[in-house]
Design a protein around this motif. Structure first.
Motif, short mmCIF file in Angstrom:
data_model
loop_
_atom_site.label_atom_id
_atom_site.label_comp_id
_atom_site.label_asym_id
_atom_site.label_seq_id
_atom_site.Cartn_x
_atom_site.Cartn_y
_atom_site.Cartn_z
N TYR A 150 0.72 -1.21 0.03
CA TYR A 150 -0.38 0.08 0.02
C TYR A 150 0.58 1.63 0.50
N SER A 151 1.98 1.27 0.66
CA SER A 151 2.92 2.28 0.14
C SER A 151 4.00 2.43 -1.09
N ARG A 152 3.06 1.44 -2.09
CA ARG A 152 4.09 1.70 -3.13
C ARG A 152 3.41 2.14 -4.18
N PRO A 153 3.39 3.18 -5.84
CA PRO A 153 3.01 3.97 -6.07
C PRO A 153 2.31 2.70 -7.51
N VAL A 154 2.39 1.69 -7.32
CA VAL A 154 1.60 0.79 -7.98
C VAL A 154 0.08 0.36 -7.59
N ASN A 155 -0.66 -0.48 -8.95
CA ASN A 155 -1.26 -1.18 -8.79
C ASN A 155 -1.46 -2.65 -9.56
N MET A 156 -2.13 -3.41 -9.02
CA MET A 156 -2.07 -4.54 -9.47
C MET A 156 -3.02 -5.04 -10.78
#
Length: 382
Positions: A94-100
């Protein structure tokens, strides 16, 4: 952005050729073990901003594990994963600027389309007005404005896929991770969606990382492809380079159809001459592959590069094989001929059906000749 501009932009986009360009995602000597099993084995790889990158390989090759390390679901056993130059090792998802976007889509069945899209934004406690505007933007982007109030069970497979995509994009991540995203769609819809994904990625200017075992899908959507096997990177290149210049028999065989003829080098560059006793011919190839006389090598040639004819060529001893047609596959746009050579092995040749066929010029049990040019295939040493 108009779709008419996407082709030229896509062709000019090659940051990996610029020594000064810095990758957005970087794997540095990454090893991932699960007990005694090594899922990823010393992988170093850079993926650039705005790139559509594909991890391609069979089940168990390590491609999904690499993606999970970007997402934050797994950490490397050794090595490091960097995002925008910063290590993300140990950083929660949740702290990464990525989505899956998952293969199953993982939509909430009790929520409407718009509620599914808004869910992540609500968890981030964005203002209601901003959430509504973002949801409207996403619905328009995936062309589902009229389906906003429907529940997932009221949608087709393709529509559910679009909802999952919209939800993944709503938070405007730097990187969108796509785990076999089109696997549940039928072939025609999957092909249409591949082009829509390409246009969407270019329009948004985002970085897409897709995991797939579908060679055609990777070849269609990606700027570059990483072919993996047993946790290792085998070749990283553009789709055309992977197809036309594979570096090994594994890559040549994994990407599309190929005929591979083993032989011994008679003479080397600039024209490599190979004598193949198994095929019963001499092969001449324009190639700068580093080989020496006497080396055992493999000549790889795609079926569509081979001409098939009932008539013998002027020179029958070079780049020519004769045999009997024992099988024909009619695929509409092409016909695939399986030709059994006198020595027993089979060679495939593909012919485009440029005209409507009623009677075939070449049929079962016909004696035919297969020929090709010096630039039609590649020499492989492994």
């Amino acid at each position: 952005m108009s779709t008419k501009t996407l082709g030229p932009v896509r062709r000019k986009f090659q940051p990996w050729t610029d020594p000064a360009a810095k990758p957005l995602i970087e794997f540095r000597n990454v090893i991932k073990r699960f007990g005694d099993f090594t899922a990823v084995n010393d992988v170093s790889l850079g993926i650039y901003e705005r790139e559509f990158f594909a991890l391609l390989g069979p089940s168990g090759c390590g491609k999904t594990t690499l993606m999970r390390m970007v997402a934050g679901f797994d950490d490397p056993t050794t090595g490091d994963v960097l995002l925008a130059g910063q290590s993300v090792k140990g950083l929660p998802p949740y702290s990464r600027p990525v989505n899956m976007m998952f293969q199953s889509y993982a939509l909430f069945p009790h929520m409407s389309v718009e509620k599914n899209i808004a869910f992540g934004l609500e968890m981030d406690r964005l203002p209601k007005g901003e959430i509504a505007a973002r949801v409207e933007e996403m619905l328009k982007l995936v062309k589902l404005e009229s389906f906003a109030k429907r529940k997932p069970h009221q949608l087709s497979g393709g529509q559910r896929q679009r909802v999952a995509l919209a939800r993944s994009l709503a938070k405007k991540p730097k990187v969108l991770l796509l785990d076999e995203p089109l696997g549940a769609l039928d072939r025609k819809l999957r092909e249409e969606t591949q082009f829509e994904l390409m246009d969407l990625q270019m329009t948004l200017g985002m970085t897409f990382l897709i995991v797939t075992h579908d060679q055609e899908e990777a070849m269609t959507v990606a700027d570059r492809i990483a072919v993996m096997d047993h946790g290792k990177l085998i070749q990283v290149a553009t789709p055309s380079e992977i197809y036309e210049q594979p570096i090994s028999r594994y890559v040549a065989d994994f990407i599309g159809d190929v005929n591979i003829i083993e032989g011994r080098v008679e003479s080397a560059a600039p024209v490599v001459t190979i004598v193949s006793e198994a095929a019963g011919t001499r092969v001449e190839v324009n190639s700068d592959t580093a080989v020496n006389a006497g080396d055992t090598v493999y000549f790889a040639i795609r079926p569509e590069k081979i001409a098939i004819s009932p008539d013998a060529p002027a020179e029958t001893g070079v780049n020519a094989l004769s045999g009997t047609v024992f099988d024909i596959g009619y695929l509409g746009d092409v016909s695939v001929f399986h030709v059994r050579l006198d020595g027993g092995r089979t060679i495939r040749a593909t012919v485009a059906n440029r005209h409507r066929l009623i009677d075939r010029p070449i049929s079962w049990d016909d004696r035919v000749w297969l020929t090709w040019g010096r630039d039609s295939g590649v020499v492989l040493t492994r």
